[in-house]
Design a protein around this motif. Structure first.
Motif, mmCIF file in Angstrom:
data_model
loop_
_atom_site.group_PDB
_atom_site.id
_atom_site.type_symbol
_atom_site.label_atom_id
_atom_site.label_comp_id
_atom_site.label_asym_id
_atom_site.label_seq_id
_atom_site.Cartn_x
_atom_site.Cartn_y
_atom_site.Cartn_z
ATOM 1 N N LEU A 6 -1.706 6.254 -2.945
ATOM 2 C CA LEU A 6 -1.907 7.404 -2.065
ATOM 3 C C LEU A 6 -2.983 8.352 -2.558
ATOM 4 O O LEU A 6 -3.409 9.246 -1.822
ATOM 5 N N TRP B 220 -6.976 11.310 3.238
ATOM 6 C CA TRP B 220 -6.250 10.713 4.350
ATOM 7 C C TRP B 220 -6.347 11.593 5.590
ATOM 8 O O TRP B 220 -6.392 12.815 5.494
ATOM 9 N N ILE C 66 8.135 6.286 2.939
ATOM 10 C CA ILE C 66 6.746 5.944 3.224
ATOM 11 C C ILE C 66 6.560 4.460 2.972
ATOM 12 O O ILE C 66 7.159 3.888 2.068
ATOM 13 N N THR C 67 5.757 3.857 3.823
ATOM 14 C CA THR C 67 5.423 2.442 3.689
ATOM 15 C C THR C 67 3.915 2.341 3.643
ATOM 16 O O THR C 67 3.235 2.738 4.588
ATOM 17 N N PHE C 68 3.398 1.829 2.521
ATOM 18 C CA PHE C 68 1.963 1.732 2.308
ATOM 19 C C PHE C 68 1.486 0.315 2.570
ATOM 20 O O PHE C 68 2.120 -0.645 2.153
ATOM 21 N N SER C 69 0.361 0.169 3.268
ATOM 22 C CA SER C 69 -0.217 -1.142 3.539
ATOM 23 C C SER C 69 -1.737 -1.014 3.627
ATOM 24 O O SER C 69 -2.245 -0.368 4.554
ATOM 25 N N ARG D 118 -3.665 2.214 4.888
ATOM 26 C CA ARG D 118 -2.841 2.978 5.824
ATOM 27 C C ARG D 118 -1.455 3.187 5.220
ATOM 28 O O ARG D 118 -1.011 2.408 4.390
ATOM 29 N N PHE D 119 -0.790 4.240 5.688
ATOM 30 C CA PHE D 119 0.626 4.362 5.374
ATOM 31 C C PHE D 119 1.337 5.057 6.515
ATOM 32 O O PHE D 119 0.742 5.813 7.283
#
Length: 150
Positions: A31, A35, A125-128, A131-132
């Motif tokens: 992160l 953003w 939170i889901t990070f990919s 993007r999150f």
């Protein structure tokens, strides 16, 4: 005496090459960086609907030392951010209720002079990649925020 100098240089060279330096790098949060909020949705009993949070035109900056900024035109809010691994119940980005280890996130930035602040508390939170998705349940519905790298 001439033989001692080359031997001492050879010994010193061997000594230096036999020493190794180990650098341990702490893992960085994916992160860290800048953003933008690309959208927000809320789920209630009727399904998902899009809404405007007022944060879509600014940029969030998350720094490695835990400090944070939100910049939107002339508005510059400063504060902190952090994530933590927690156990318990939460809603994922699809509105499913789960109970396991997950990552929560808090962002608190403000400006004394403009009396402005942004306080975001995300249950998950889901990070990919770049993007999150961050979700929060407020007792009435699930909100999800979509962020992309700036």
């Amino acid at each position: 005496m001439k033989a001692i100098v080359p031997i001492s240089i050879l010994f010193f060279g061997v000594f230096l090459t036999s020493c190794t330096k180990e650098v341990i790098v702490a893992p960085q949060s994916p992160l860290i960086g800048s953003w933008v909020l690309t959208g927000a949705e809320r789920e209630d009993s009727k399904g998902w609907f899009t809404y405007n949070t007022g944060l879509e035109n600014g940029v969030f900056y998350f720094y490695e030392n835990g400090s944070a900024e939100y910049v939107n035109g002339n508005l510059d809010l400063r504060g902190s951010w952090y994530t933590s691994t927690v156990s318990g119940g939460y809603y994922d980005q699809y509105g499913n209720y789960l109970t396991d280890l997950h990552t929560s996130m808090q962002v608190n930035v403000s400006d004394y002079y403009s009396n402005s602040s942004v306080n975001l508390n995300f249950d998950n939170i889901t990070f990919s990649n770049s993007r999150f998705v961050a979700t929060n349940y407020d007792g009435y519905g699930v909100d999800r925020y979509f962020f992309a790298r700036y």
